[in-house]
Motif scaffolding. Sequence first.
Motif, PDB file in Angstrom:
ATOM      1  N   ARG A  54       0.775  -1.214   0.163  1.00  0.00           N
ATOM      2  CA  ARG A  54      -0.028  -0.055   0.201  1.00  0.00           C
ATOM      3  C   ARG A  54       0.877   1.154  -0.068  1.00  0.00           C
ATOM      4  NH1 ARG A  54      -3.719  -0.494   5.035  1.00  0.00           N
ATOM      5  NH2 ARG A  54      -2.043  -1.937   5.493  1.00  0.00           N
ATOM      6  N   THR A  55       2.029   1.082   0.330  1.00  0.00           N
ATOM      7  CA  THR A  55       3.079   2.140   0.346  1.00  0.00           C
ATOM      8  C   THR A  55       3.177   2.757  -1.048  1.00  0.00           C
ATOM      9  OG1 THR A  55       4.047   1.384   2.545  1.00  0.00           O
ATOM     10  CG2 THR A  55       4.891   2.810   1.383  1.00  0.00           C
ATOM     11  N   GLY A  56       3.394   1.904  -1.850  1.00  0.00           N
ATOM     12  CA  GLY A  56       3.644   2.162  -3.286  1.00  0.00           C
ATOM     13  C   GLY A  56       4.560   1.047  -3.843  1.00  0.00           C
ATOM     14  N   ASN A  57       5.009   1.127  -5.071  1.00  0.00           N
ATOM     15  CA  ASN A  57       5.751   0.183  -5.761  1.00  0.00           C
ATOM     16  C   ASN A  57       7.055  -0.157  -5.030  1.00  0.00           C
ATOM     17  OD1 ASN A  57       7.446   2.229  -6.660  1.00  0.00           O
ATOM     18  ND2 ASN A  57       6.731   2.537  -8.563  1.00  0.00           N
ATOM     19  N   ALA A  58       7.931  -1.020  -5.562  1.00  0.00           N
ATOM     20  CA  ALA A  58       9.157  -1.284  -4.672  1.00  0.00           C
ATOM     21  C   ALA A  58       9.919  -0.060  -4.648  1.00  0.00           C
ATOM     22  CB  ALA A  58       9.770  -2.525  -5.517  1.00  0.00           C
ATOM     23  N   VAL A  59      10.190   0.677  -5.441  1.00  0.00           N
ATOM     24  CA  VAL A  59      11.255   1.856  -5.537  1.00  0.00           C
ATOM     25  C   VAL A  59      10.707   2.821  -4.317  1.00  0.00           C
ATOM     26  CG1 VAL A  59      11.871   4.099  -6.616  1.00  0.00           C
ATOM     27  CG2 VAL A  59      11.711   1.699  -7.845  1.00  0.00           C
ATOM     28  N   GLN A  60       9.266   2.897  -4.240  1.00  0.00           N
ATOM     29  CA  GLN A  60       8.969   3.825  -3.353  1.00  0.00           C
ATOM     30  C   GLN A  60       8.781   3.078  -1.757  1.00  0.00           C
ATOM     31  OE1 GLN A  60       5.035   4.541  -5.037  1.00  0.00           O
ATOM     32  NE2 GLN A  60       5.551   6.553  -5.285  1.00  0.00           N
ATOM     33  N   ARG A  61       8.719   1.852  -1.696  1.00  0.00           N
ATOM     34  CA  ARG A  61       8.988   1.027  -0.542  1.00  0.00           C
ATOM     35  C   ARG A  61      10.202   0.949   0.135  1.00  0.00           C
ATOM     36  NH1 ARG A  61       5.809  -2.841  -3.229  1.00  0.00           N
ATOM     37  NH2 ARG A  61       7.246  -4.099  -3.373  1.00  0.00           N
ATOM     38  N   ASN A  62      11.069   0.854  -0.908  1.00  0.00           N
ATOM     39  CA  ASN A  62      12.773   0.916  -0.339  1.00  0.00           C
ATOM     40  C   ASN A  62      13.092   2.488   0.030  1.00  0.00           C
ATOM     41  OD1 ASN A  62      12.955  -1.948  -1.050  1.00  0.00           O
ATOM     42  ND2 ASN A  62      13.485  -1.540  -2.784  1.00  0.00           N
ATOM     43  N   ARG A  63      12.534   3.133  -0.768  1.00  0.00           N
ATOM     44  CA  ARG A  63      12.963   4.608  -0.346  1.00  0.00           C
ATOM     45  C   ARG A  63      12.341   4.847   1.091  1.00  0.00           C
ATOM     46  NH1 ARG A  63      14.655   9.399  -1.628  1.00  0.00           N
ATOM     47  NH2 ARG A  63      13.390  11.436  -0.954  1.00  0.00           N
ATOM     48  N   ALA A  64      11.026   4.517   1.430  1.00  0.00           N
ATOM     49  CA  ALA A  64      10.557   4.909   2.653  1.00  0.00           C
ATOM     50  C   ALA A  64      11.375   4.092   3.730  1.00  0.00           C
ATOM     51  CB  ALA A  64       9.252   4.387   2.606  1.00  0.00           C
ATOM     52  N   LYS A  65      11.821   2.828   3.362  1.00  0.00           N
ATOM     53  CA  LYS A  65      12.346   2.243   4.716  1.00  0.00           C
ATOM     54  C   LYS A  65      13.987   2.843   4.523  1.00  0.00           C
ATOM     55  CE  LYS A  65      11.709  -1.742   2.680  1.00  0.00           C
ATOM     56  NZ  LYS A  65      11.483  -3.309   2.305  1.00  0.00           N
ATOM     57  N   ARG A  66      14.609   3.114   3.535  1.00  0.00           N
ATOM     58  CA  ARG A  66      15.723   3.960   3.700  1.00  0.00           C
ATOM     59  C   ARG A  66      15.772   4.946   4.627  1.00  0.00           C
ATOM     60  NH1 ARG A  66      16.789   2.977  -1.505  1.00  0.00           N
ATOM     61  NH2 ARG A  66      16.016   5.113  -2.059  1.00  0.00           N
ATOM     62  N   LEU A  67      14.911   5.873   4.323  1.00  0.00           N
ATOM     63  CA  LEU A  67      14.554   7.319   5.142  1.00  0.00           C
ATOM     64  C   LEU A  67      14.249   6.829   6.509  1.00  0.00           C
ATOM     65  CD1 LEU A  67      12.845   9.183   2.332  1.00  0.00           C
ATOM     66  CD2 LEU A  67      14.972   9.454   3.054  1.00  0.00           C
ATOM     67  N   MET A  68      13.633   5.858   6.877  1.00  0.00           N
ATOM     68  CA  MET A  68      13.165   5.479   8.262  1.00  0.00           C
ATOM     69  C   MET A  68      14.249   5.124   8.847  1.00  0.00           C
ATOM     70  SD  MET A  68       9.245   3.679   8.001  1.00  0.00           S
ATOM     71  CE  MET A  68       9.774   2.518   6.793  1.00  0.00           C
ATOM     72  N   ARG A  69      15.265   4.349   8.340  1.00  0.00           N
ATOM     73  CA  ARG A  69      16.491   4.072   8.974  1.00  0.00           C
ATOM     74  C   ARG A  69      17.367   5.124   9.309  1.00  0.00           C
ATOM     75  NH1 ARG A  69      15.719  -0.714   5.582  1.00  0.00           N
ATOM     76  NH2 ARG A  69      16.978   0.239   4.091  1.00  0.00           N
ATOM     77  N   GLU A  70      17.421   6.082   8.068  1.00  0.00           N
ATOM     78  CA  GLU A  70      18.441   7.142   8.170  1.00  0.00           C
ATOM     79  C   GLU A  70      17.838   8.093   9.437  1.00  0.00           C
ATOM     80  OE1 GLU A  70      21.450   9.885   6.985  1.00  0.00           O
ATOM     81  OE2 GLU A  70      21.249   7.565   6.847  1.00  0.00           O
ATOM     82  N   PHE A  71      16.624   8.286   9.551  1.00  0.00           N
ATOM     83  CA  PHE A  71      16.055   9.032  10.715  1.00  0.00           C
ATOM     84  C   PHE A  71      16.599   8.369  12.067  1.00  0.00           C
ATOM     85  CE2 PHE A  71      13.113   8.869  14.216  1.00  0.00           C
ATOM     86  CZ  PHE A  71      13.084  10.357  14.526  1.00  0.00           C
ATOM     87  N   PHE A  72      16.356   6.763  12.089  1.00  0.00           N
ATOM     88  CA  PHE A  72      17.025   6.356  13.431  1.00  0.00           C
ATOM     89  C   PHE A  72      18.506   6.230  13.603  1.00  0.00           C
ATOM     90  CE2 PHE A  72      18.446   2.538  15.584  1.00  0.00           C
ATOM     91  CZ  PHE A  72      17.763   2.763  16.824  1.00  0.00           C
ATOM     92  N   ARG A  73      19.139   6.184  12.745  1.00  0.00           N
ATOM     93  CA  ARG A  73      20.724   6.513  12.374  1.00  0.00           C
ATOM     94  C   ARG A  73      21.172   7.649  13.009  1.00  0.00           C
ATOM     95  NH1 ARG A  73      25.014   7.809   9.887  1.00  0.00           N
ATOM     96  NH2 ARG A  73      23.721   8.919   8.254  1.00  0.00           N
ATOM     97  N   LEU A  74      20.493   8.692  12.575  1.00  0.00           N
ATOM     98  CA  LEU A  74      20.876  10.204  12.806  1.00  0.00           C
ATOM     99  C   LEU A  74      20.198  10.297  14.500  1.00  0.00           C
ATOM    100  CD1 LEU A  74      20.109  12.035   9.542  1.00  0.00           C
ATOM    101  CD2 LEU A  74      22.401  11.312  10.473  1.00  0.00           C
ATOM    102  N   HIS A  75      19.644   9.835  14.855  1.00  0.00           N
ATOM    103  CA  HIS A  75      18.687  10.275  16.069  1.00  0.00           C
ATOM    104  C   HIS A  75      19.116   9.164  17.107  1.00  0.00           C
ATOM    105  CE1 HIS A  75      16.769  12.844  13.455  1.00  0.00           C
ATOM    106  NE2 HIS A  75      16.457  13.704  14.558  1.00  0.00           N
ATOM    107  N   LYS A  76      19.614   8.236  17.127  1.00  0.00           N
ATOM    108  CA  LYS A  76      19.576   6.779  17.992  1.00  0.00           C
ATOM    109  C   LYS A  76      20.323   7.290  19.214  1.00  0.00           C
ATOM    110  CE  LYS A  76      23.640   4.431  16.424  1.00  0.00           C
ATOM    111  NZ  LYS A  76      24.200   3.262  15.973  1.00  0.00           N
TER     112      LYS A  76
END
Length: 116
Positions: A54-76
């Motif tokens: 529902r998030t989108g196609n594979a490109v959009q899903r992978n981008r969303a996951k990358r950005l969520m991991r990046e948020f965690f990495r920068l704020h951990k």
Amino acid sequence: MGDFSLPKSERLLSRPDFVHVDQLGKRRQSRHFVVKCVRNGLEYTRLGVTASRRTGNAVQRNRAKRLMREFFRLHKVEFPQGYDVLIIAKKEAGSLNLFEVVKELEEIFFTKELFV
């Protein structure tokens, strides 16, 4: 200054871990994300990310996951230790940029009482 890496030990990798957080975690949500959090009994916080079709196609899903991991990495360093955190992307989360993701997730993590 903290360590900005995200090693395997700080990620949820197995299905039982994801299911445990999903079933028992304290839930907070925003327009594009659902966050669940539960104590893990370890000395560090682990992150799991999911994005359904529902998030989108594979490109959009992978981008969303990358950005969520990046948020965690920068704020951990700001996260309390000893939690398992699951971030679930909702519909249209794949179209957000990093600034929008950070703004929305900061509201969830740092303004609402998620870690109790």
